[in-house]
Design a protein around this motif. Structure first.
Motif, short mmCIF file in Angstrom:
data_model
loop_
_atom_site.label_atom_id
_atom_site.label_comp_id
_atom_site.label_asym_id
_atom_site.label_seq_id
_atom_site.Cartn_x
_atom_site.Cartn_y
_atom_site.Cartn_z
N ILE A 1 -30.26 42.95 -26.59
CA ILE A 1 -29.54 43.93 -25.77
C ILE A 1 -30.48 45.00 -25.22
CG2 ILE A 1 -27.77 45.73 -25.81
CD1 ILE A 1 -26.23 44.02 -27.79
N THR A 2 -31.34 45.54 -26.09
CA THR A 2 -32.12 46.72 -25.71
C THR A 2 -33.38 46.40 -24.92
OG1 THR A 2 -33.26 46.68 -27.86
CG2 THR A 2 -31.27 48.01 -27.68
N ARG A 3 -33.98 45.22 -25.12
CA ARG A 3 -35.22 44.92 -24.40
C ARG A 3 -35.03 44.92 -22.88
NH1 ARG A 3 -38.05 40.58 -22.46
NH2 ARG A 3 -40.33 40.74 -22.62
N PRO A 4 -34.00 44.24 -22.33
CA PRO A 4 -33.80 44.33 -20.87
C PRO A 4 -33.51 45.76 -20.41
CG PRO A 4 -32.57 42.49 -21.79
CD PRO A 4 -33.05 43.29 -22.95
N LEU A 5 -32.78 46.52 -21.22
CA LEU A 5 -32.48 47.90 -20.83
C LEU A 5 -33.75 48.75 -20.79
CD1 LEU A 5 -29.18 48.53 -22.83
CD2 LEU A 5 -29.44 47.94 -20.43
N ASN A 6 -34.66 48.51 -21.74
CA ASN A 6 -35.93 49.24 -21.71
C ASN A 6 -36.76 48.88 -20.49
OD1 ASN A 6 -35.46 50.62 -24.11
ND2 ASN A 6 -36.31 48.99 -25.37
N LEU A 7 -36.71 47.60 -20.08
CA LEU A 7 -37.42 47.20 -18.86
C LEU A 7 -36.84 47.89 -17.63
CD1 LEU A 7 -37.90 43.37 -19.51
CD2 LEU A 7 -39.64 45.16 -19.62
N LEU A 8 -35.51 47.95 -17.58
CA LEU A 8 -34.87 48.63 -16.45
C LEU A 8 -35.21 50.11 -16.44
CD1 LEU A 8 -31.33 46.94 -16.43
CD2 LEU A 8 -33.18 46.63 -14.78
N ARG A 9 -35.29 50.70 -17.63
CA ARG A 9 -35.65 52.12 -17.70
C ARG A 9 -37.08 52.34 -17.19
NH1 ARG A 9 -38.07 55.21 -21.66
NH2 ARG A 9 -38.12 53.41 -23.05
N GLU A 10 -37.99 51.45 -17.53
CA GLU A 10 -39.37 51.58 -17.04
C GLU A 10 -39.41 51.46 -15.51
OE1 GLU A 10 -41.68 48.66 -19.01
OE2 GLU A 10 -41.48 49.57 -21.01
N HIS A 11 -38.63 50.54 -14.96
CA HIS A 11 -38.62 50.39 -13.51
C HIS A 11 -38.02 51.62 -12.83
CE1 HIS A 11 -40.07 46.43 -14.04
NE2 HIS A 11 -38.94 45.89 -14.44
N SER A 12 -36.96 52.17 -13.40
CA SER A 12 -36.34 53.37 -12.81
C SER A 12 -37.30 54.56 -12.87
CB SER A 12 -35.04 53.70 -13.53
OG SER A 12 -35.27 54.03 -14.89
N GLN A 13 -38.06 54.69 -13.96
CA GLN A 13 -39.04 55.76 -14.04
C GLN A 13 -40.15 55.57 -13.03
OE1 GLN A 13 -40.25 55.66 -18.16
NE2 GLN A 13 -38.53 56.91 -18.85
N GLY B 1 -42.31 57.64 -7.61
CA GLY B 1 -42.70 57.39 -6.23
C GLY B 1 -43.12 55.97 -5.94
N GLU B 2 -43.09 55.09 -6.95
CA GLU B 2 -43.45 53.69 -6.74
C GLU B 2 -42.22 52.95 -6.21
OE1 GLU B 2 -45.16 52.11 -10.30
OE2 GLU B 2 -46.31 53.92 -10.71
N LEU B 3 -41.91 53.18 -4.94
CA LEU B 3 -40.66 52.68 -4.37
C LEU B 3 -40.63 51.16 -4.25
CD1 LEU B 3 -40.15 55.33 -1.54
CD2 LEU B 3 -39.22 55.32 -3.86
N GLU B 4 -41.78 50.51 -4.27
CA GLU B 4 -41.81 49.05 -4.13
C GLU B 4 -41.59 48.35 -5.46
OE1 GLU B 4 -45.68 50.51 -5.44
OE2 GLU B 4 -44.31 51.08 -3.81
N ARG B 5 -41.45 49.08 -6.55
CA ARG B 5 -41.30 48.49 -7.89
C ARG B 5 -39.94 47.82 -8.00
NH1 ARG B 5 -43.92 50.18 -12.60
NH2 ARG B 5 -43.54 48.66 -14.25
N ARG B 6 -39.94 46.59 -8.59
CA ARG B 6 -38.70 45.84 -8.79
C ARG B 6 -38.69 45.26 -10.20
NH1 ARG B 6 -38.21 48.42 -5.08
NH2 ARG B 6 -37.41 47.92 -2.99
N THR B 7 -37.54 44.75 -10.61
CA THR B 7 -37.40 44.22 -11.96
C THR B 7 -38.12 42.88 -12.10
OG1 THR B 7 -35.31 43.15 -11.36
CG2 THR B 7 -35.18 45.36 -12.29
#
Length: 460
Positions: free
Chosen positions: A193-205, A210-216
């Protein structure tokens, strides 16, 4: 965030606690009943064998040989004996704790059996205080080799508490293994449950930095569950944010550039009017002054729109010589201000120097514009896990309501001084592009304080 507030540990603790409670309930309601049924079966079988042996002895040797012997009274020991045997008794009690309820329940079968000679209608063997409870009494007959019939009463009363059974089961090896398996399962579910959420949190940060091109991640987007849908929705949102910010920046740059041409013509016309009407004409001077303010405003807007396109990283530099140079420049621009630079620890940082210079100069300029002449401005630099730069003025400070809006573009509060409300906004965005943070607060001893936190160079 504290470790016990993390979702991983909340999920882990919840699953483990539910597993433990369900296991206890199963042991309490099912295990106790099963143990009681097995107890009755074993006691009945033992009672039958015991009754056959006692009947045989009774017919062969007579009644006196079968009188049950009460347990011997406890031996009185003196203090020395108590001290010597105290440790042994305690050790024995600890070792036999899990078997206490079994010893109480399965104790001497003679205490649970009462045999009656039906022909002579007299007791063969049994204690006088034998318990005859209809709900827990089992009765059967035994025939001897001589043909006599004997009635056997068996006390099947369950003397052990269900809680004692639960305690004994908890302390067993099987229970420990079950709890270990439950812990492993809870750990696995928590990670899922938490590993994908942590990845999404890293992408949102990353997008916030300012890294607008960053994706999941590609694997996360291909998942067929709710987390995969969340990752795909996150990418759609990131695309929209990138398009919106890019179009906003392009619009600001285009408008600012388009304003440059008519502004240049207006300045030229103001110059011609000044030559014809003279330098002392108030209307001409007002036109020239407003043109200058408009030119400065356009420059500030262009600077704000270009920040997102500037790279935050740069070569490693030491902070002290840079701050000393910028403080000298500020003192030259504001000679009536007193600047105090306190370097508690020099820091080496790897940043874009132009971005940092713009941020520091804007903060110093803001402090000079909004404090009375002669006000001291302190700069303090220290290093912990990050490089910390504190810029504090000794002015009146601001209200708490204004404090939350100072970094908003075009916010000027109640100030009537020159400026457009873009200085602190540009400073905040520049520091964020450098990978740092800017926090504004009222100093406990008075004045406004800006706290800048920057990452140290990687080779430190």
């Amino acid at each position: 965030m504290k470790w016990y507030k993390r979702l991983f540990w909340k999920v882990f603790a919840s699953i483990w606690a539910v597993s433990f409670i369900v296991l206890l309930a199963t042991i309490f309601f099912v295990g106790a009943v099963t143990e009681q049924d097995r107890f009755k079966e074993v006691v009945t079988a033992k009672a039958q064998g015991y009754a056959e042996i006692m009947v045989e002895k009774y017919e062969r040797k007579g009644f006196q040989t079968l009188l049950p012997r009460p347990p011997p009274p406890p031996r009185h020991r003196d203090d020395d004996d108590d001290k010597e045997s105290g440790k042994k008794d305690k050790h024995a009690r600890d070792n036999n704790q899990r078997e206490n309820f079994r010893r109480d329940v399965w104790w001497n079968i003679s205490e649970r059996v009462f045999i009656t000679d039906l022909k002579q209608k007299k007791k063969v063997i049994g204690f006088n205080n034998f318990r005859r409870d209809a709900d827990s009494l089992y009765v059967f007959n035994v025939s001897s080799d001589s043909g006599n019939i004997y009635q056997v009463d068996v006390d099947l009363h369950w003397d052990a508490s269900p809680f004692t059974h639960v305690l004994a089961t908890i302390l067993s090896v099987q229970m420990v293994l079950i709890l270990l398996i439950a812990s492993a399962g809870a750990l696995l579910v928590s990670m899922i449950i938490t590993r994908p959420l942590n990845l999404l949190r890293e992408h949102s940060q990353a997008i916030y930095r300012g890294e607008l091109e960053r994706r999941t991640d590609k694997k996360l987007r291909k998942r067929g569950d709710e987390l995969g849908e969340l990752a795909r929705d996150f990418d759609h949102m990131a695309d929209y944010v990138q398009q919106t910010i890019t179009s906003h920046q392009r619009l600001m740059q285009d408008v600012s550039h388009e304003l440059r041409a008519p502004l240049a013509r207006l300045q030229a016309a103001a110059g011609i009017a000044e030559q014809r009407m003279g330098e002392d004409d108030k209307a001409v001077q007002r036109i020239i002054r407003e043109c200058q303010r408009l030119d400065q405003l356009i420059g500030e807007i262009l600077s704000l729109s270009r920040l997102e396109q500037m790279e935050g990283l740069g070569e490693n530099v030491w902070l002290y010589p840079l701050l000393q140079e910028w403080v000298d420049d500020a003192h030259f621009a504001y000679p009536k201000r007193e600047f105090c630079l306190d370097m508690k620890s020099d820091c080496e940082i790897g940043v874009n120097v132009k971005l940092l210079e713009r941020a520091i100069n804007n903060i110093l300029g803001n402090a000079c514009k909004h404090t009375p002449e002669g006000t001291q401005i302190d700069l303090t630099v220290d290093k912990a896990d990050q490089c910390v730069v504190c810029i504090r003025d000794h002015g009146p400070g601001v209200t708490e309501e204004q404090l939350t809006q100072l970094c908003n573009p075009f916010y000027r509060g109640q100030s009537q001084t020159e400026g457009y409300g873009l200085g602190l906004s540009i400073a905040q965005r520049a520091i964020e592009r450098l990978g740092g943070t800017l926090v504004l607060r009222n100093h406990p001893e008075g004045g406004l304080e800006a706290i800048i936190r920057l990452p140290c160079a990687r080779n430190q």
